[in-house]
Design a protein around this motif. Sequence first.
Motif, PDB file in Angstrom:
ATOM      1  N   ASP A 271       0.496  -1.222   0.015  1.00 32.33           N
ATOM      2  CA  ASP A 271      -0.044  -0.084  -0.070  1.00 32.33           C
ATOM      3  C   ASP A 271       0.898   1.130  -0.171  1.00 32.33           C
ATOM      4  N   VAL A 272       1.866   1.275   0.842  1.00 32.20           N
ATOM      5  CA  VAL A 272       2.686   2.318   0.880  1.00 32.20           C
ATOM      6  C   VAL A 272       3.401   2.888  -0.349  1.00 32.20           C
ATOM      7  N   ALA A 273       4.120   1.475  -1.157  1.00 30.05           N
ATOM      8  CA  ALA A 273       4.874   1.638  -2.129  1.00 30.05           C
ATOM      9  C   ALA A 273       4.047   2.310  -3.333  1.00 30.05           C
ATOM     10  N   LYS A 274       2.698   1.663  -3.287  1.00 31.26           N
ATOM     11  CA  LYS A 274       1.840   2.125  -4.455  1.00 31.26           C
ATOM     12  C   LYS A 274       1.313   3.746  -4.099  1.00 31.26           C
ATOM     13  N   ALA A 275       1.640   4.152  -2.976  1.00 35.56           N
ATOM     14  CA  ALA A 275       1.121   5.635  -2.778  1.00 35.56           C
ATOM     15  C   ALA A 275       2.009   6.423  -3.306  1.00 35.56           C
ATOM     16  N   GLY A 276       3.472   5.930  -3.927  1.00 33.05           N
ATOM     17  CA  GLY A 276       4.445   6.855  -4.515  1.00 33.05           C
ATOM     18  C   GLY A 276       5.188   7.692  -3.422  1.00 33.05           C
ATOM     19  N   VAL A 277       5.409   6.957  -2.448  1.00 33.24           N
ATOM     20  CA  VAL A 277       6.400   7.784  -1.374  1.00 33.24           C
ATOM     21  C   VAL A 277       7.831   8.097  -1.658  1.00 33.24           C
ATOM     22  N   HIS A 278       8.425   9.105  -1.182  1.00 29.80           N
ATOM     23  CA  HIS A 278       9.670   9.099  -1.620  1.00 29.80           C
ATOM     24  C   HIS A 278      10.709   8.344  -0.961  1.00 29.80           C
ATOM     25  N   SER A 279      10.394   7.960   0.299  1.00 26.95           N
ATOM     26  CA  SER A 279      11.354   6.983   0.949  1.00 26.95           C
ATOM     27  C   SER A 279      10.614   6.106   1.824  1.00 26.95           C
ATOM     28  N   MET A 280      11.028   4.897   2.335  1.00 32.76           N
ATOM     29  CA  MET A 280      10.353   3.955   2.995  1.00 32.76           C
ATOM     30  C   MET A 280      11.314   3.422   3.943  1.00 32.76           C
ATOM     31  N   SER A 281      11.046   3.599   5.275  1.00 30.35           N
ATOM     32  CA  SER A 281      12.035   3.099   6.293  1.00 30.35           C
ATOM     33  C   SER A 281      11.533   1.809   7.100  1.00 30.35           C
ATOM     34  N   HIS A 282      12.548   0.966   7.358  1.00 27.42           N
ATOM     35  CA  HIS A 282      12.492  -0.143   8.448  1.00 27.42           C
ATOM     36  C   HIS A 282      12.362  -1.630   7.207  1.00 27.42           C
ATOM     37  N   ALA A 283      13.561  -2.242   6.894  1.00 30.89           N
ATOM     38  CA  ALA A 283      13.607  -3.223   5.891  1.00 30.89           C
ATOM     39  C   ALA A 283      12.768  -4.633   6.421  1.00 30.89           C
ATOM     40  N   CYS A 284      12.520  -4.589   7.750  1.00 28.32           N
ATOM     41  CA  CYS A 284      12.008  -5.900   8.376  1.00 28.32           C
ATOM     42  C   CYS A 284      10.321  -5.736   8.081  1.00 28.32           C
ATOM     43  N   ASP A 285       9.859  -4.590   7.659  1.00 28.56           N
ATOM     44  CA  ASP A 285       8.502  -4.677   7.568  1.00 28.56           C
ATOM     45  C   ASP A 285       8.068  -4.815   6.069  1.00 28.56           C
ATOM     46  N   ILE A 286       9.087  -4.890   4.921  1.00 25.27           N
ATOM     47  CA  ILE A 286       8.713  -5.120   3.620  1.00 25.27           C
ATOM     48  C   ILE A 286       7.915  -6.352   3.484  1.00 25.27           C
ATOM     49  N   LYS A 327       9.356   1.734  -9.628  1.00 28.84           N
ATOM     50  CA  LYS A 327       8.307   2.437 -10.468  1.00 28.84           C
ATOM     51  C   LYS A 327       8.190   3.892 -10.042  1.00 28.84           C
ATOM     52  N   HIS A 328       8.224   4.340  -8.716  1.00 28.13           N
ATOM     53  CA  HIS A 328       8.140   5.414  -8.214  1.00 28.13           C
ATOM     54  C   HIS A 328       9.477   6.058  -7.662  1.00 28.13           C
ATOM     55  N   ASN A 329      10.563   5.486  -7.985  1.00 28.28           N
ATOM     56  CA  ASN A 329      11.892   5.950  -7.390  1.00 28.28           C
ATOM     57  C   ASN A 329      12.049   6.066  -5.986  1.00 28.28           C
ATOM     58  N   ALA A 392      16.174  -5.988  -2.058  1.00 28.82           N
ATOM     59  CA  ALA A 392      15.921  -4.618  -2.675  1.00 28.82           C
ATOM     60  C   ALA A 392      16.924  -4.138  -3.435  1.00 28.82           C
ATOM     61  N   TYR A 393      18.242  -4.247  -2.999  1.00 24.54           N
ATOM     62  CA  TYR A 393      19.354  -3.861  -3.827  1.00 24.54           C
ATOM     63  C   TYR A 393      19.587  -4.327  -5.052  1.00 24.54           C
ATOM     64  N   ASP A 394      19.611  -5.787  -4.995  1.00 25.12           N
ATOM     65  CA  ASP A 394      19.306  -6.655  -6.211  1.00 25.12           C
ATOM     66  C   ASP A 394      18.309  -6.063  -7.201  1.00 25.12           C
ATOM     67  N   ALA A 395      17.127  -5.694  -6.727  1.00 22.28           N
ATOM     68  CA  ALA A 395      15.942  -5.378  -7.449  1.00 22.28           C
ATOM     69  C   ALA A 395      16.295  -3.916  -8.130  1.00 22.28           C
ATOM     70  N   GLY A 396      17.351  -3.311  -7.798  1.00 19.53           N
ATOM     71  CA  GLY A 396      17.515  -1.860  -8.406  1.00 19.53           C
ATOM     72  C   GLY A 396      17.005  -0.837  -7.585  1.00 19.53           C
ATOM     73  N   ILE A 397      16.719  -1.104  -6.217  1.00 22.66           N
ATOM     74  CA  ILE A 397      16.157   0.111  -5.462  1.00 22.66           C
ATOM     75  C   ILE A 397      17.346   0.687  -4.678  1.00 22.66           C
ATOM     76  N   LYS A 398      17.445   2.112  -4.803  1.00 23.93           N
ATOM     77  CA  LYS A 398      18.388   2.861  -4.180  1.00 23.93           C
ATOM     78  C   LYS A 398      18.040   2.631  -2.438  1.00 23.93           C
ATOM     79  N   ILE A 440      25.029  10.312  -1.948  1.00 21.25           N
ATOM     80  CA  ILE A 440      23.879  10.805  -3.061  1.00 21.25           C
ATOM     81  C   ILE A 440      22.648  10.405  -2.970  1.00 21.25           C
ATOM     82  N   ASN A 441      22.381   9.148  -2.157  1.00 23.96           N
ATOM     83  CA  ASN A 441      21.083   8.372  -2.086  1.00 23.96           C
ATOM     84  C   ASN A 441      20.711   8.969  -0.980  1.00 23.96           C
ATOM     85  N   GLY A 442      21.192   9.482  -0.050  1.00 24.99           N
ATOM     86  CA  GLY A 442      20.570  10.221   1.088  1.00 24.99           C
ATOM     87  C   GLY A 442      20.027  11.390   0.408  1.00 24.99           C
TER      88      GLY A 442
END
Length: 514
Positions: A271-286, A327-329, A392-398, A440-442
Motif C-alpha cells: 500500500d505504501v509503495a503504491k502511494a508513491g512515497v519518496h522513501s520507506m523506512s525499516h526493511a523488516c516490514d517489507i 516504479k516511483h523511484n 531490494a538492492y538486487d532489485a535496483g532499489i536505491k 547521493i542516495n541520502g
Amino acid sequence: MKEGIKTVKSVLKIAALSGIALMSAMPVHAHPEDEAQLTGHSWQPQGRPPGAQAKKEEKHVYTNVTLIDAVSDQPKSNMAIVVKGEKITAVVPTSQLTSAMQKDAEVVDGSGWYVMPGLIESHGHVGTVPNQSRAEFLLNRQLYAGITTARDLAGDVRFLANLSRQSLIKEIPAPDVKYVALMAGPKFFVDPRTKSSGRGVTPGEVSWMQAVTEDSDMKVAVARSRGTWATAIKTYANIDGKTMKKIGKEARKQGIPVWSHVQVGPAHSLDVAKAGVHSMSHACDIPSAVFTDKMNKEFLKNGGGNPMRDVSLDHPKIAEVFAEMKKHNTVLDPTLSVYANRKEREKQMREMAKKQGISYEEMQKRRRGGRKATSLRAKCDLDKAYKITKMAYDAGIKIVAGTDAWTPDTAMFPKLHDEIRMLNEGVGMPMMDVLKAATINGAIAIGQEDEIGSIEEGKFANLLFLKKNPLNGTDNLKSVVLTVKRGTEYYRKDFVLGSSGGMGPMMPQSSKKQ
C-alpha cells in the motif's frame, strides 16, 4: 472578481490552519532599507558600524586529493576542489588550476588525503524530547565525524525548526537538519512520544502532528504540514491504504516529499509503495505485504495480541513491493542498526524499569501508551533484515544509510558508521555503492540531490577529508581529517566530545502512567 475573493479566502483558511501569519498588503512600517530609500535617511544593519563592508566570502582550494565524488564509479587522483563561500565553484585536476581560481584563496595541500561528499544520516531523532544541550552534543559529534546533513524523522517541530535554523546559519556546529511534519491515524496519539513532542498542545491536532483519516481534507492537511517549514511529511502508523494513497497524491501536487514507515498498519508495505512515497523506512516490514485485509481483520476480531508471524521471503508479494518502489523511484532506509541493537536496547530498558520499580512488561506497555497493534507484522531479526535489504538492492532499489538507533554517549563516532559497515559486511554491497548510500542516495531521499550528496560544481561544499581510502574498508571512514559543511571547516583535531547532559537515549521517561 468572485473567483479572486474565493482564492483569497482559501489562502487565508490554509494559512490560519497552518499557523502562518500573513502580513498586510499595506504594512504600517516599511522595512528599514525601503524606508531609507523613501526618506533619504541612511540605514545600517544592527551591529555593523557605518561604512563597514559585509565580510568577503571566504575562498578555499584543496589540492592533490584523491576524489570519490559519488558520481563516478572510480576514484580520481591529484584533483583540486575550489570553494567560494558555501558553494563548490570548480572541480579540476590540480594541474589545471588557474591563477584566477587560486586568487585570494587559502590553498590547502591535501596530498595523501581522500575526499568524498559529506555523509548523510538518513534516520535520526534529536527532537523527541526537546533538550538543547543534548541535541547540540549529538549534532556536534555527527558533524566532526563527517556528517553534514541529518534527516530527522519526527519530534517537536518547534524545537527542530530552531535547530535547523541554528545549523543553517552556523550558530552551532551541526549538520544541516531536515525535519518532518508527522501524520498518523487518531489512535496513534496515545503514544507517550507524541506527548513529549507536543507539550503545551494536543498531539494530533497541531500542524506537525496531525491525526488523519480517509475523510480528512487532505489539501488542508498537507498545506498545514508545509506551513511548518518541514522538508517532508512522515506517515507513521494507524493509516489505511486509501488514506495513504490520498496523502501521497496530494503531497505530490503540493511539492512536498513523503517519508513513510514501510508499514503504517493497517496499510502494509505494498500500500505504501503504491502511494508513491519518496522513501520507506525499516526493511523488516517489507514482508508485511503478504498480510491481506481479511487476515488483519481476523487478527483483530480474535482480540489482537501478539501480531508477529513467520513469513517466507520467497512470497511473490515482496517482489511486487520492490517493483512499485522502482516504479516511483522510492528509496529504502533499512535501519539495520535497529535490529542490531535490539538486545542492547532491551537490556537498557530492563535496567530503566528496575530503577523505576516496575516490570519490563509494564515498561513496554507504558511506553506505547496502551496503543495496540492494528495489523499483523513479520517476524524479523538482523540476518533477515540483511537478506531483505540485499533483495531490494538486487532489485535496483536505491539504499540509504539511516540508523534510528542510539549511540552511547561515550562513543567518539556516531552509530552511522556501524550502519555503513553492516551495509558492506552484512548486506554485501560493494563499498562504492555503500558510500553512495551514505551520500547521493541520502540526498535523493531528501529530494535535494541537485544541491548536496556529490562533489560537483554548483553544489554546496559539503566535504569529508580522510587519511585512508574508504573504498578499502568501512573503518577507514573514521580516519577523518576535516569536515567542510557549506564551506566552513571543522578539523577533527579540534573535536571535543563534551557532555550529553546524562539523559541517555532521547526517549520519554516512564516514571508514571502517561
